[in-house]
Design a protein around this motif. Sequence first.
Motif, PDB file in Angstrom:
ATOM      1  N   TRP A 297       9.517  12.305   4.719  1.00 13.12           N
ATOM      2  CA  TRP A 297      10.195  11.020   4.592  1.00 13.12           C
ATOM      3  C   TRP A 297      11.540  11.225   3.900  1.00 13.12           C
ATOM      4  CZ3 TRP A 297       8.456   6.887   7.102  1.00 13.12           C
ATOM      5  CH2 TRP A 297       7.096   6.811   7.427  1.00 13.12           C
ATOM      6  N   VAL A 298      12.600  10.692   4.476  1.00 15.86           N
ATOM      7  CA  VAL A 298      13.935  10.810   3.885  1.00 15.86           C
ATOM      8  C   VAL A 298      14.600   9.436   3.888  1.00 15.86           C
ATOM      9  CG1 VAL A 298      14.234  13.228   4.585  1.00 15.86           C
ATOM     10  CG2 VAL A 298      15.021  11.394   6.097  1.00 15.86           C
ATOM     11  N   GLN A 299      15.628   9.324   3.056  1.00 13.75           N
ATOM     12  CA  GLN A 299      16.352   8.068   2.920  1.00 13.75           C
ATOM     13  C   GLN A 299      17.791   8.388   2.555  1.00 13.75           C
ATOM     14  OE1 GLN A 299      14.344   5.173   0.448  1.00 13.75           O
ATOM     15  NE2 GLN A 299      16.269   4.317  -0.305  1.00 13.75           N
ATOM     16  N   ASP A 300      18.745   7.618   3.072  1.00 12.09           N
ATOM     17  CA  ASP A 300      20.149   7.844   2.741  1.00 12.09           C
ATOM     18  C   ASP A 300      20.359   7.911   1.231  1.00 12.09           C
ATOM     19  OD1 ASP A 300      21.333   8.160   5.184  1.00 12.09           O
ATOM     20  OD2 ASP A 300      22.002   6.089   5.380  1.00 12.09           O
ATOM     21  N   HIS A 301      21.128   8.917   0.790  1.00 12.33           N
ATOM     22  CA  HIS A 301      21.474   9.011  -0.629  1.00 12.33           C
ATOM     23  C   HIS A 301      22.524   7.947  -0.947  1.00 12.33           C
ATOM     24  CE1 HIS A 301      22.567  10.650  -4.507  1.00 12.33           C
ATOM     25  NE2 HIS A 301      21.648  11.579  -4.403  1.00 12.33           N
ATOM     26  N   PRO A 302      22.365   7.197  -2.038  1.00 12.89           N
ATOM     27  CA  PRO A 302      23.303   6.090  -2.307  1.00 12.89           C
ATOM     28  C   PRO A 302      24.677   6.531  -2.799  1.00 12.89           C
ATOM     29  CG  PRO A 302      21.704   6.268  -4.079  1.00 12.89           C
ATOM     30  CD  PRO A 302      21.261   7.227  -3.009  1.00 12.89           C
ATOM     31  N   HIS A 303      24.784   7.735  -3.386  1.00 10.82           N
ATOM     32  CA  HIS A 303      26.053   8.143  -3.987  1.00 10.82           C
ATOM     33  C   HIS A 303      26.609   9.446  -3.438  1.00 10.82           C
ATOM     34  CE1 HIS A 303      25.256   4.942  -6.720  1.00 10.82           C
ATOM     35  NE2 HIS A 303      24.297   5.568  -7.357  1.00 10.82           N
ATOM     36  N   ARG A 304      25.812  10.203  -2.725  1.00  9.35           N
ATOM     37  CA  ARG A 304      26.252  11.504  -2.218  1.00  9.35           C
ATOM     38  C   ARG A 304      26.174  11.529  -0.700  1.00  9.35           C
ATOM     39  NH1 ARG A 304      24.903  16.808  -5.661  1.00  9.35           N
ATOM     40  NH2 ARG A 304      25.853  16.185  -7.636  1.00  9.35           N
ATOM     41  N   MET A 305      26.768  12.561  -0.114  1.00 14.47           N
ATOM     42  CA  MET A 305      26.662  12.780   1.324  1.00 14.47           C
ATOM     43  C   MET A 305      25.348  13.514   1.577  1.00 14.47           C
ATOM     44  SD  MET A 305      27.893  12.792   4.402  1.00 14.47           S
ATOM     45  CE  MET A 305      28.060  13.740   5.922  1.00 14.47           C
TER      46      MET A 305
ATOM     47  N   SER B  41       0.807  -1.219   0.000  1.00 14.05           N
ATOM     48  CA  SER B  41       0.000   0.000   0.000  1.00 14.05           C
ATOM     49  C   SER B  41       0.842   1.274   0.000  1.00 14.05           C
ATOM     50  CB  SER B  41      -0.916   0.017   1.235  1.00 14.05           C
ATOM     51  OG  SER B  41      -0.147   0.079   2.427  1.00 14.05           O
ATOM     52  N   ALA B  42       2.157   1.142   0.087  1.00 12.51           N
ATOM     53  CA  ALA B  42       3.036   2.310   0.128  1.00 12.51           C
ATOM     54  C   ALA B  42       3.046   3.007  -1.227  1.00 12.51           C
ATOM     55  CB  ALA B  42       4.448   1.884   0.503  1.00 12.51           C
TER      56      ALA B  42
ATOM     57  N   SER C  61       2.724  13.371   3.689  1.00 12.59           N
ATOM     58  CA  SER C  61       1.512  13.187   4.500  1.00 12.59           C
ATOM     59  C   SER C  61       1.110  11.718   4.608  1.00 12.59           C
ATOM     60  CB  SER C  61       0.351  13.986   3.893  1.00 12.59           C
ATOM     61  OG  SER C  61       0.069  13.543   2.582  1.00 12.59           O
ATOM     62  N   SER C  62       1.761  10.851   3.851  1.00 10.99           N
ATOM     63  CA  SER C  62       1.428   9.429   3.894  1.00 10.99           C
ATOM     64  C   SER C  62       1.836   8.820   5.227  1.00 10.99           C
ATOM     65  CB  SER C  62       2.132   8.704   2.744  1.00 10.99           C
ATOM     66  OG  SER C  62       1.960   7.308   2.866  1.00 10.99           O
TER      67      SER C  62
END
Length: 249
Positions: free
Chosen positions: A182-190, A14-15, A199-200
Amino acid sequence: MPDPSEASSDADRSAPRLDRSEVSSAAMPIGRAQVLALVIMGMFALLAPLPHMLIWGIPEVSSLVSPMGGALLGGLIVAGVVVHEGIHGLGYLWGGAAWSEVKFGFNWSGLAPYAYCGAPLRCGAYRWAIVLPGLVLGAVPLAVGLTTGRWGATLFGFVMLAAAGGDALLLWMLRAVPRGAWVQDHPHRMGALVLGHSSSEVAPRLAFDPETGAQDPEERGTSTARLLLAVLIVSALIGGVVGFVAASM
């Protein structure tokens, strides 16, 4: 009784699924970030011991100059760097990530261990995961050293605060991101990917693989960062020798 794995699977289905146009970033090239982090580390290294000297005077360093004291302190600092990343990992878990979504490793180009979170977290929880190692390993021992006059605790604390220079830079990059985003670690940058649909109630997921594509082209700063790191280490050693000699006179 419902199966928790089935509930998790239902939530994942459902995401919201986000394409690249719905994702922004609060990040910078790793090479540039390393240079700025080293500047922050240098400021911590220069400023943190001053309160101890103002309160307690020049410390007695004979125990630290001895082979036993130096080896013990060096071992604690190496262990502290490893535990630093472990605390990041615990922060990610407390923020809602699954153990399988947290990865540990060593970045040879940056000469540093890392903890990577591949799960979306609320920015408030993500900030706590970033700041925890500096608080636990840096601020707490530093406060103990300043309160009790124990130079070893102060020294360990300010080294660990210096090691958190990159974390301080990441917090600054996230300054404009709302706490509930909502945030998530960037795979290639700092830095971090900033996901849409803040709002989800269910963490959004990426409809694309963030690991695909070429590595960030702006990595020329990496060699500069290594040079500055070498200069910082040499300067710290010279400063330590000068301080030991001054304290012994």
